[in-house]
Design an enzyme around this catalytic site. Structure first.
Site, PDB file in Angstrom:
ATOM      1  N   ARG A   1      52.705  47.631  19.775  1.00  0.00           N
ATOM      2  CA  ARG A   1      52.699  47.298  21.197  1.00  0.00           C
ATOM      3  C   ARG A   1      53.308  48.380  22.072  1.00  0.00           C
ATOM      4  NH1 ARG A   1      55.768  42.114  21.922  1.00  0.00           N
ATOM      5  NH2 ARG A   1      56.586  42.467  19.840  1.00  0.00           N
TER       6      ARG A   1
ATOM      7  N   CYS B   1      68.441  41.172  29.907  1.00  0.00           N
ATOM      8  CA  CYS B   1      68.946  42.420  29.326  1.00  0.00           C
ATOM      9  C   CYS B   1      69.289  43.438  30.406  1.00  0.00           C
ATOM     10  CB  CYS B   1      67.921  43.001  28.360  1.00  0.00           C
ATOM     11  SG  CYS B   1      67.813  42.080  26.819  1.00  0.00           S
TER      12      CYS B   1
ATOM     13  N   GLU C   1      67.703  44.675  22.562  1.00  0.00           N
ATOM     14  CA  GLU C   1      68.652  45.460  23.359  1.00  0.00           C
ATOM     15  C   GLU C   1      70.067  44.888  23.227  1.00  0.00           C
ATOM     16  OE1 GLU C   1      65.718  44.288  24.381  1.00  0.00           O
ATOM     17  OE2 GLU C   1      64.811  45.559  25.922  1.00  0.00           O
TER      18      GLU C   1
ATOM     19  N   CYS D   1      67.712  39.464  22.486  1.00  0.00           N
ATOM     20  CA  CYS D   1      66.708  40.526  22.437  1.00  0.00           C
ATOM     21  C   CYS D   1      67.275  41.703  21.633  1.00  0.00           C
ATOM     22  CB  CYS D   1      66.379  41.017  23.838  1.00  0.00           C
ATOM     23  SG  CYS D   1      65.671  39.771  24.926  1.00  0.00           S
TER      24      CYS D   1
ATOM     25  N   CYS E   1      63.876  42.794  29.513  1.00  0.00           N
ATOM     26  CA  CYS E   1      63.729  41.581  30.321  1.00  0.00           C
ATOM     27  C   CYS E   1      64.852  41.522  31.355  1.00  0.00           C
ATOM     28  CB  CYS E   1      63.746  40.348  29.419  1.00  0.00           C
ATOM     29  SG  CYS E   1      65.380  39.901  28.791  1.00  0.00           S
TER      30      CYS E   1
ATOM     31  N   TRP F   1      79.101  41.644  38.489  1.00  0.00           N
ATOM     32  CA  TRP F   1      80.005  40.716  37.817  1.00  0.00           C
ATOM     33  C   TRP F   1      81.362  40.735  38.529  1.00  0.00           C
ATOM     34  CZ3 TRP F   1      81.397  41.497  31.945  1.00  0.00           C
ATOM     35  CH2 TRP F   1      82.027  40.340  31.466  1.00  0.00           C
TER      36      TRP F   1
ATOM     37  N   TYR G   1      73.305  41.893  41.171  1.00  0.00           N
ATOM     38  CA  TYR G   1      74.552  41.131  41.119  1.00  0.00           C
ATOM     39  C   TYR G   1      75.595  41.966  40.397  1.00  0.00           C
ATOM     40  CZ  TYR G   1      77.844  37.675  39.284  1.00  0.00           C
ATOM     41  OH  TYR G   1      78.962  36.989  38.941  1.00  0.00           O
TER      42      TYR G   1
END
Ligand SMILES: [Zn+2]
Length: 145
Positions: A84, A93, A58, A56, A90, A129, A127
């Protein structure tokens, strides 16, 4: 939710919109992103679509910013081609951006609802890492089994 209204970075939105209008082409590049670096600079990027999971805008922006020596981003926004407007990140990302920049702010919404929110508001109960947990000294909770 800790959403607090912050002043909108209109210059950042316009930078992404300009790239979306002028640089997006065909099906490969349909989204533009702009990020405000710690030093005030604006970095822009477009997505690189591919059916295998091309990044994406980003994510391309993370690399583009680093290539220019902008390793810290404060705010990010993505704008779609064909007028748009602002498009929220998303799920992938959101996770990547959180791992890179936990304090990042994201511009979302449209029209009167355009606003800047902490990335953490877009990814609650997220989450973390495991490697980052080790860095923050929370490793003890991982090794108690
Ligand atoms: Zn994405």
């Amino acid at each position: 939710m800790t959403t607090q209204t912050r002043p909108l970075d209109h210059e950042l939105i316009e930078a992404a919109a300009h790239v979306a209008r002028t640089r997006c082409r065909g099906d490969n590049h349909t989204m533009a992103a702009a990020g405000r670096a710690q030093d005030g600079r604006i970095v822009t990027a477009v997505n690189a679509y591919h059916f295998t999971g091309g990044p994406c805008a980003e994510l391309v922006l993370l690399g583009a910013a680093a290539a220019q020596g902008a390793y810290e981003l404060n705010t990010i926004v993505a704008v779609g081609d064909r007028d748009r407007g602002v498009v929220p990140p998303c799920g992938r990302c959101r996770q990547v951006l959180l791992d890179y920049f936990p304090d990042l702010r994201v511009i979302v919404g449209a029209g009167e609802r355009l606003r800047t929110v902490p990335l953490t508001d877009l990814l609650p109960e997220s989450y973390v890492w495991a490697d980052h947990q080790l860095d923050t000294g929370e490793s003890e909770s991982l090794s108690t089994s």
